[in-house]
Design a protein around this motif. Sequence first.
Motif, PDB file in Angstrom:
ATOM      1  N   LEU A  49     -52.003   4.294  -2.396  1.00 38.82           N
ATOM      2  CA  LEU A  49     -53.274   5.001  -2.218  1.00 38.82           C
ATOM      3  C   LEU A  49     -53.721   5.674  -3.514  1.00 38.82           C
ATOM      4  O   LEU A  49     -54.903   5.636  -3.877  1.00 38.82           O
ATOM      5  CB  LEU A  49     -53.152   6.024  -1.093  1.00 38.82           C
ATOM      6  CG  LEU A  49     -53.096   5.451   0.329  1.00 38.82           C
ATOM      7  CD1 LEU A  49     -52.766   6.551   1.331  1.00 38.82           C
ATOM      8  CD2 LEU A  49     -54.414   4.783   0.698  1.00 38.82           C
ATOM      9  N   LEU A  50     -52.776   6.269  -4.241  1.00 39.61           N
ATOM     10  CA  LEU A  50     -53.115   6.883  -5.522  1.00 39.61           C
ATOM     11  C   LEU A  50     -53.583   5.838  -6.528  1.00 39.61           C
ATOM     12  O   LEU A  50     -54.519   6.091  -7.304  1.00 39.61           O
ATOM     13  CB  LEU A  50     -51.917   7.654  -6.069  1.00 39.61           C
ATOM     14  CG  LEU A  50     -51.575   8.964  -5.352  1.00 39.61           C
ATOM     15  CD1 LEU A  50     -50.296   9.551  -5.922  1.00 39.61           C
ATOM     16  CD2 LEU A  50     -52.719   9.972  -5.467  1.00 39.61           C
ATOM     17  N   ASP A  51     -52.966   4.672  -6.520  1.00 39.18           N
ATOM     18  CA  ASP A  51     -53.388   3.593  -7.420  1.00 39.18           C
ATOM     19  C   ASP A  51     -54.831   3.178  -7.119  1.00 39.18           C
ATOM     20  O   ASP A  51     -55.621   2.910  -8.038  1.00 39.18           O
ATOM     21  CB  ASP A  51     -52.467   2.378  -7.281  1.00 39.18           C
ATOM     22  CG  ASP A  51     -51.096   2.607  -7.900  1.00 39.18           C
ATOM     23  OD1 ASP A  51     -50.949   3.573  -8.675  1.00 39.18           O
ATOM     24  OD2 ASP A  51     -50.175   1.817  -7.601  1.00 39.18           O
ATOM     25  N   GLU A  52     -55.196   3.098  -5.833  1.00 37.81           N
ATOM     26  CA  GLU A  52     -56.567   2.741  -5.450  1.00 37.81           C
ATOM     27  C   GLU A  52     -57.558   3.788  -5.948  1.00 37.81           C
ATOM     28  O   GLU A  52     -58.632   3.451  -6.466  1.00 37.81           O
ATOM     29  CB  GLU A  52     -56.671   2.605  -3.927  1.00 37.81           C
ATOM     30  CG  GLU A  52     -55.995   1.388  -3.349  1.00 37.81           C
ATOM     31  CD  GLU A  52     -56.722   0.100  -3.706  1.00 37.81           C
ATOM     32  OE1 GLU A  52     -57.947   0.129  -3.896  1.00 37.81           O
ATOM     33  OE2 GLU A  52     -56.058  -0.945  -3.801  1.00 37.81           O
ATOM     34  N   VAL A  53     -57.196   5.054  -5.792  1.00 38.85           N
ATOM     35  CA  VAL A  53     -58.077   6.127  -6.246  1.00 38.85           C
ATOM     36  C   VAL A  53     -58.233   6.090  -7.765  1.00 38.85           C
ATOM     37  O   VAL A  53     -59.344   6.192  -8.300  1.00 38.85           O
ATOM     38  CB  VAL A  53     -57.540   7.496  -5.776  1.00 38.85           C
ATOM     39  CG1 VAL A  53     -58.300   8.642  -6.439  1.00 38.85           C
ATOM     40  CG2 VAL A  53     -57.623   7.611  -4.258  1.00 38.85           C
ATOM     41  N   ASP A  54     -57.118   5.926  -8.475  1.00 41.63           N
ATOM     42  CA  ASP A  54     -57.162   5.869  -9.937  1.00 41.63           C
ATOM     43  C   ASP A  54     -58.026   4.701 -10.419  1.00 41.63           C
ATOM     44  O   ASP A  54     -58.828   4.840 -11.353  1.00 41.63           O
ATOM     45  CB  ASP A  54     -55.754   5.722 -10.510  1.00 41.63           C
ATOM     46  CG  ASP A  54     -54.930   6.996 -10.382  1.00 41.63           C
ATOM     47  OD1 ASP A  54     -55.515   8.066 -10.155  1.00 41.63           O
ATOM     48  OD2 ASP A  54     -53.691   6.902 -10.516  1.00 41.63           O
ATOM     49  N   SER A  59     -63.232   2.781 -12.750  1.00 37.67           N
ATOM     50  CA  SER A  59     -64.200   1.678 -12.727  1.00 37.67           C
ATOM     51  C   SER A  59     -65.592   2.084 -13.186  1.00 37.67           C
ATOM     52  O   SER A  59     -66.412   1.238 -13.538  1.00 37.67           O
ATOM     53  CB  SER A  59     -64.286   1.114 -11.308  1.00 37.67           C
ATOM     54  OG  SER A  59     -64.975   2.019 -10.439  1.00 37.67           O
ATOM     55  N   GLY A  60     -65.871   3.400 -13.141  1.00 35.79           N
ATOM     56  CA  GLY A  60     -67.211   3.859 -13.487  1.00 35.79           C
ATOM     57  C   GLY A  60     -68.191   3.791 -12.340  1.00 35.79           C
ATOM     58  O   GLY A  60     -69.370   4.147 -12.502  1.00 35.79           O
ATOM     59  N   MET A  61     -67.749   3.331 -11.178  1.00 39.73           N
ATOM     60  CA  MET A  61     -68.616   3.297  -9.996  1.00 39.73           C
ATOM     61  C   MET A  61     -68.925   4.726  -9.544  1.00 39.73           C
ATOM     62  O   MET A  61     -68.152   5.655  -9.818  1.00 39.73           O
ATOM     63  CB  MET A  61     -67.924   2.531  -8.877  1.00 39.73           C
ATOM     64  CG  MET A  61     -67.684   1.055  -9.174  1.00 39.73           C
ATOM     65  SD  MET A  61     -69.188   0.076  -9.003  1.00 39.73           S
ATOM     66  CE  MET A  61     -69.331   0.049  -7.213  1.00 39.73           C
ATOM     67  N   PRO A  62     -70.050   4.930  -8.849  1.00 41.94           N
ATOM     68  CA  PRO A  62     -70.392   6.278  -8.376  1.00 41.94           C
ATOM     69  C   PRO A  62     -69.301   6.840  -7.478  1.00 41.94           C
ATOM     70  O   PRO A  62     -68.777   6.141  -6.603  1.00 41.94           O
ATOM     71  CB  PRO A  62     -71.691   6.050  -7.580  1.00 41.94           C
ATOM     72  CG  PRO A  62     -72.249   4.773  -8.113  1.00 41.94           C
ATOM     73  CD  PRO A  62     -71.079   3.927  -8.494  1.00 41.94           C
ATOM     74  N   LEU A  74     -62.242  12.206  -3.837  1.00 43.12           N
ATOM     75  CA  LEU A  74     -63.017  10.994  -3.575  1.00 43.12           C
ATOM     76  C   LEU A  74     -63.118  10.735  -2.076  1.00 43.12           C
ATOM     77  O   LEU A  74     -62.114  10.798  -1.361  1.00 43.12           O
ATOM     78  CB  LEU A  74     -62.327   9.808  -4.259  1.00 43.12           C
ATOM     79  CG  LEU A  74     -63.065   8.478  -4.304  1.00 43.12           C
ATOM     80  CD1 LEU A  74     -64.318   8.592  -5.179  1.00 43.12           C
ATOM     81  CD2 LEU A  74     -62.128   7.402  -4.852  1.00 43.12           C
ATOM     82  N   VAL A  75     -64.331  10.436  -1.612  1.00 42.15           N
ATOM     83  CA  VAL A  75     -64.533  10.012  -0.231  1.00 42.15           C
ATOM     84  C   VAL A  75     -64.042   8.575  -0.079  1.00 42.15           C
ATOM     85  O   VAL A  75     -64.355   7.712  -0.897  1.00 42.15           O
ATOM     86  CB  VAL A  75     -66.019  10.116   0.165  1.00 42.15           C
ATOM     87  CG1 VAL A  75     -66.267   9.474   1.528  1.00 42.15           C
ATOM     88  CG2 VAL A  75     -66.461  11.581   0.186  1.00 42.15           C
ATOM     89  N   LEU A  76     -63.265   8.324   0.969  1.00 42.16           N
ATOM     90  CA  LEU A  76     -62.691   6.995   1.186  1.00 42.16           C
ATOM     91  C   LEU A  76     -63.542   6.132   2.113  1.00 42.16           C
ATOM     92  O   LEU A  76     -63.286   4.937   2.241  1.00 42.16           O
ATOM     93  CB  LEU A  76     -61.276   7.122   1.758  1.00 42.16           C
ATOM     94  CG  LEU A  76     -60.291   7.927   0.907  1.00 42.16           C
ATOM     95  CD1 LEU A  76     -58.921   7.953   1.572  1.00 42.16           C
ATOM     96  CD2 LEU A  76     -60.196   7.367  -0.507  1.00 42.16           C
ATOM     97  N   ASN A  77     -64.541   6.740   2.766  1.00 47.10           N
ATOM     98  CA  ASN A  77     -65.406   5.992   3.677  1.00 47.10           C
ATOM     99  C   ASN A  77     -66.559   5.299   2.958  1.00 47.10           C
ATOM    100  O   ASN A  77     -67.383   4.662   3.591  1.00 47.10           O
ATOM    101  CB  ASN A  77     -66.009   6.927   4.737  1.00 47.10           C
ATOM    102  CG  ASN A  77     -64.966   7.452   5.713  1.00 47.10           C
ATOM    103  OD1 ASN A  77     -63.804   7.121   5.598  1.00 47.10           O
ATOM    104  ND2 ASN A  77     -65.393   8.257   6.659  1.00 47.10           N
ATOM    105  N   GLY A  78     -66.627   5.451   1.642  1.00 46.63           N
ATOM    106  CA  GLY A  78     -67.757   4.929   0.891  1.00 46.63           C
ATOM    107  C   GLY A  78     -67.442   3.644   0.149  1.00 46.63           C
ATOM    108  O   GLY A  78     -66.684   2.787   0.628  1.00 46.63           O
ATOM    109  N   PRO A  79     -67.988   3.513  -1.056  1.00 42.42           N
ATOM    110  CA  PRO A  79     -67.864   2.259  -1.819  1.00 42.42           C
ATOM    111  C   PRO A  79     -66.437   1.843  -2.158  1.00 42.42           C
ATOM    112  O   PRO A  79     -66.204   0.672  -2.465  1.00 42.42           O
ATOM    113  CB  PRO A  79     -68.657   2.565  -3.103  1.00 42.42           C
ATOM    114  CG  PRO A  79     -69.590   3.672  -2.742  1.00 42.42           C
ATOM    115  CD  PRO A  79     -68.860   4.492  -1.724  1.00 42.42           C
ATOM    116  N   GLY A  81     -64.129   1.312  -0.256  1.00 37.35           N
ATOM    117  CA  GLY A  81     -63.778   0.246   0.677  1.00 37.35           C
ATOM    118  C   GLY A  81     -62.573   0.481   1.555  1.00 37.35           C
ATOM    119  O   GLY A  81     -61.984  -0.472   2.068  1.00 37.35           O
ATOM    120  N   LEU A  82     -62.200   1.740   1.786  1.00 40.81           N
ATOM    121  CA  LEU A  82     -61.011   2.022   2.588  1.00 40.81           C
ATOM    122  C   LEU A  82     -61.353   2.525   3.990  1.00 40.81           C
ATOM    123  O   LEU A  82     -60.464   2.989   4.715  1.00 40.81           O
ATOM    124  CB  LEU A  82     -60.131   3.050   1.875  1.00 40.81           C
ATOM    125  CG  LEU A  82     -59.528   2.603   0.541  1.00 40.81           C
ATOM    126  CD1 LEU A  82     -58.668   3.707  -0.054  1.00 40.81           C
ATOM    127  CD2 LEU A  82     -58.692   1.334   0.722  1.00 40.81           C
TER     128      LEU A  82
END
Length: 281
Positions: A49-54, A59-62, A74-79, A81-82
């Motif tokens: 999960l930490l790797d996904e957040v990092d 990535s520079g995505m919003p 970070l919200v996980l329900n958004g872009p 994809g979790l």
Amino acid sequence: REWLAPSFAAALEAYEASGDTGPLRGMLDEVSPGVYTFEMLSLPCCDALLDEVDAYEASGMPAMRPNSMNNYGLVLNGPIGLERLMDSLQARYVAPLGELLFGSEGASLDHHHAFVVQYKAGQDLGLDMHTDACDVTLNVCLGRDFTGAGLTLCGLRGGEPPSRGGGDGRERTLRHVHAHTRGHAILHLGRQRHGADDIVTGERYNLILWNKSSHHRLSKDFLAKYRSRPPAAPGGEAASGGEEAAPPDLACLSYTHDDDYENYKPYPPGKKPKPRGPGGG
């Protein structure tokens, strides 16, 4: 199930096979009335999960931040994809515990707000006392290495239910101080007042799942508790009917939410009283 802690996985397997809630109750530690801790996620799951957040942050995505109080995370329900993963976490693992432990408030959990919070020197150090915008809160420590950054829990907004000794109006009473451990969860009602203690060293990430029940949120009981505010201290102006039986515990005061904060201690550096409406003192 390889992402779950073995004790949690075994208790769930027994429950799903027979409906016996004994193993689920047996793996819980009730550290304060209505507040439960248990080992939930494996360390490889925390790392993943930490790797996904990092990766998403790099990535520079919003980045959608969790809420109005947390400036990092970070919200996980958004872009990212979790959301579907969080749906499964709620339906398979959190909902059975909510129904078992919290009666009508925890029954029929059917939607959520999922996010990761981050605390680090030079960023958010901690979080002021508050209640959550949900019915049941799941809070799981993902890491990393840190000292400090505990969780201080106080009383319940709207009073204690009869199963916990009845209402005493002591939302601002210290109940428990929780020390976070990687992979371990703490589960409590959303209306439990709590705050994140300042981090001393390192960096802490936690997975938070604000669980909500559509059925409960249409009830009169929910509306009454949602609209309530902390009672005033003895001799003070009551915020929602009645006074507290004793002065509040200082650890449970909120400079964000308590009108009488300055009656007990000065505002922290950089914090100011909330603006009052017309006619306020």
